[in-house]
Write a protein that holds these residues in place. Structure first.
Motif, short mmCIF file in Angstrom:
data_model
loop_
_atom_site.label_atom_id
_atom_site.label_comp_id
_atom_site.label_asym_id
_atom_site.label_seq_id
_atom_site.Cartn_x
_atom_site.Cartn_y
_atom_site.Cartn_z
N PHE A 227 53.95 92.85 -51.54
CA PHE A 227 53.58 92.93 -50.12
C PHE A 227 52.07 92.83 -49.90
N GLY A 228 51.71 92.49 -48.62
CA GLY A 228 50.31 92.57 -48.23
C GLY A 228 49.66 91.26 -47.81
N HIS A 229 50.41 90.38 -47.16
CA HIS A 229 49.83 89.08 -46.80
C HIS A 229 48.81 89.17 -45.67
N ASP A 230 49.12 89.96 -44.62
CA ASP A 230 48.23 89.97 -43.46
C ASP A 230 48.27 91.31 -42.74
N SER A 231 47.60 91.35 -41.56
CA SER A 231 47.43 92.61 -40.84
C SER A 231 48.76 93.22 -40.37
N LYS A 232 49.78 92.40 -40.16
CA LYS A 232 51.08 92.97 -39.77
C LYS A 232 51.65 93.81 -40.89
N ALA A 233 51.51 93.34 -42.11
CA ALA A 233 51.99 94.12 -43.26
C ALA A 233 51.11 95.34 -43.48
N TRP A 234 49.79 95.18 -43.39
CA TRP A 234 48.88 96.29 -43.66
C TRP A 234 49.05 97.42 -42.65
N ALA A 235 49.46 97.07 -41.43
CA ALA A 235 49.64 98.10 -40.39
C ALA A 235 50.96 98.84 -40.52
N ASP A 236 51.86 98.33 -41.35
CA ASP A 236 53.17 98.94 -41.49
C ASP A 236 53.07 100.23 -42.30
N PRO A 237 53.54 101.36 -41.76
CA PRO A 237 53.48 102.63 -42.50
C PRO A 237 54.17 102.55 -43.86
N ALA A 238 55.24 101.76 -43.95
CA ALA A 238 55.95 101.64 -45.23
C ALA A 238 55.06 101.01 -46.29
N TYR A 239 54.25 100.03 -45.89
CA TYR A 239 53.34 99.38 -46.84
C TYR A 239 52.27 100.36 -47.33
N LYS A 240 51.64 101.06 -46.38
CA LYS A 240 50.57 101.98 -46.75
C LYS A 240 51.11 103.13 -47.62
N ASN A 241 52.28 103.61 -47.29
CA ASN A 241 52.91 104.67 -48.08
C ASN A 241 53.17 104.19 -49.51
N LEU A 242 53.72 103.00 -49.63
CA LEU A 242 54.03 102.45 -50.94
C LEU A 242 52.76 102.20 -51.75
N LEU A 243 51.72 101.67 -51.10
CA LEU A 243 50.46 101.42 -51.78
C LEU A 243 49.86 102.71 -52.32
N MET A 244 49.87 103.77 -51.50
CA MET A 244 49.32 105.04 -51.93
C MET A 244 50.14 105.64 -53.08
N ARG A 245 51.45 105.50 -53.01
CA ARG A 245 52.29 106.02 -54.08
C ARG A 245 51.99 105.29 -55.40
N ALA A 246 51.81 103.98 -55.31
CA ALA A 246 51.49 103.19 -56.51
C ALA A 246 50.14 103.60 -57.09
N ILE A 247 49.16 103.82 -56.22
CA ILE A 247 47.83 104.22 -56.67
C ILE A 247 47.89 105.58 -57.36
N ARG A 248 48.56 106.53 -56.74
CA ARG A 248 48.65 107.87 -57.33
C ARG A 248 49.36 107.83 -58.68
N TRP A 249 50.44 107.06 -58.76
CA TRP A 249 51.18 106.97 -60.02
C TRP A 249 50.31 106.33 -61.10
N ALA A 250 49.63 105.24 -60.76
CA ALA A 250 48.80 104.55 -61.74
C ALA A 250 47.64 105.44 -62.21
N ALA A 251 47.16 106.29 -61.32
CA ALA A 251 46.06 107.19 -61.64
C ALA A 251 46.52 108.44 -62.40
N ARG A 252 47.86 108.55 -62.61
CA ARG A 252 48.44 109.72 -63.28
C ARG A 252 48.13 111.00 -62.53
#
Length: 252
Positions: A227-252
């Motif tokens: 995900f993450g092509h343009d502003s419609k995707a970036w504004a979606d709460p599901a995208y931001k939630n998923l991105l943050m979850r991925a960052i936290r997991w990768a950061a252990r």
């Protein structure tokens, strides 16, 4: 029995405490706030809405970030970076790393720094097969042979409504997530490494089935999100939630 003298003394103490609290002179017990995660965001090699993209990053809670244009600033990706950043989020579609820069990047991933690859980063470094092993997939620009099998050219389609299914409901990145829909760009017929752990899938006819996965490369945790092509995707709460979850997991 409380005498009038004791009553006045107690009243004075209570009044003093209330006054100090109102003035902020008595510290209240607070839960310690978690330290912000430090993220290096790479970009370059593909056009995008920069203002809206970085505005999203400015608003993400619990994150501080630095931009790095690729391949111009590729020399940053070497051992030692893990001392300043918890995670690299790759949004670039760069190519042209020198042999020395490739070697340094691989060495960096042996330090345990987190890596989240997103959207068109799948098309980065088409002339460097090791990169597909790092992120666990590849956008195929010309028909080729991968893992001994012929692979046709990949496709894309902008402005699609994608119905997303949570394939792994127990992984930390997706645990508790419900299936969702998102307006984004699809990638069809992409290569996904067979040892990638798939988190999300879709049945969209213009999109590959597997659209998010995790893996290990060196000592680093790696997560890819389509995900993450343009502003419609970036504004979606599901995208931001998923991105943050991925960052936290990768950061252990």
């Amino acid at each position: 029995m409380i005498t009038m003298k004791k009553y006045r003394k107690m009243s004075h103490v209570i009044f003093t405490l209330i006054t100090l609290l109102l003035l902020g002179d008595v510290p209240l017990c607070r839960a310690a706030e978690p330290k912000p995660l430090h993220v290096l965001v790479t970009y370059g090699g593909h056009g995008f809405q920069q203002k809206e993209f970085f505005a999203m990053w400015d608003a993400l809670p619990g994150v501080t970030y630095t931009k790095a244009e690729m391949p111009k600033e590729a020399d940053l990706l070497k051992p030692g970076l893990e001392n300043s950043y918890d995670v690299i989020v790759m949004y670039d579609m760069a190519k042209g790393f020198t042999p020395e820069q490739r070697k340094a990047f691989v060495a960096l991933l042996d330090t345990g720094i987190g890596l989240v690859s997103t959207h068109h980063n799948l098309g980065a470094h088409p002339d460097w097969p090791e990169f597909a092993k790092i992120i666990g997939g590849r956008y195929v620009f010309t028909p080729t042979t991968i893992d001994g099998k012929k692979h046709a050219k990949s496709t894309y389609s902008e402005g699609e409504e994608i119905s997303v299914t949570v394939a792994d409901k127990e992984h930390p990145v997706t645990k508790g997530l419900a299936d969702f829909k998102i307006h984004d760009e699809t990638y069809g017929n992409i290569y996904v490494a067979p040892d990638s752990h798939v988190l999300l899938t879709t049945a969209h006819p213009k999109c590959a089935r597997d659209i998010a996965w995790t893996r290990q490369y060196g000592k680093s945790r790696v997560c890819y999100l389509i995900f993450g092509h343009d502003s419609k995707a970036w504004a979606d709460p599901a995208y931001k939630n998923l991105l943050m979850r991925a960052i936290r997991w990768a950061a252990r």
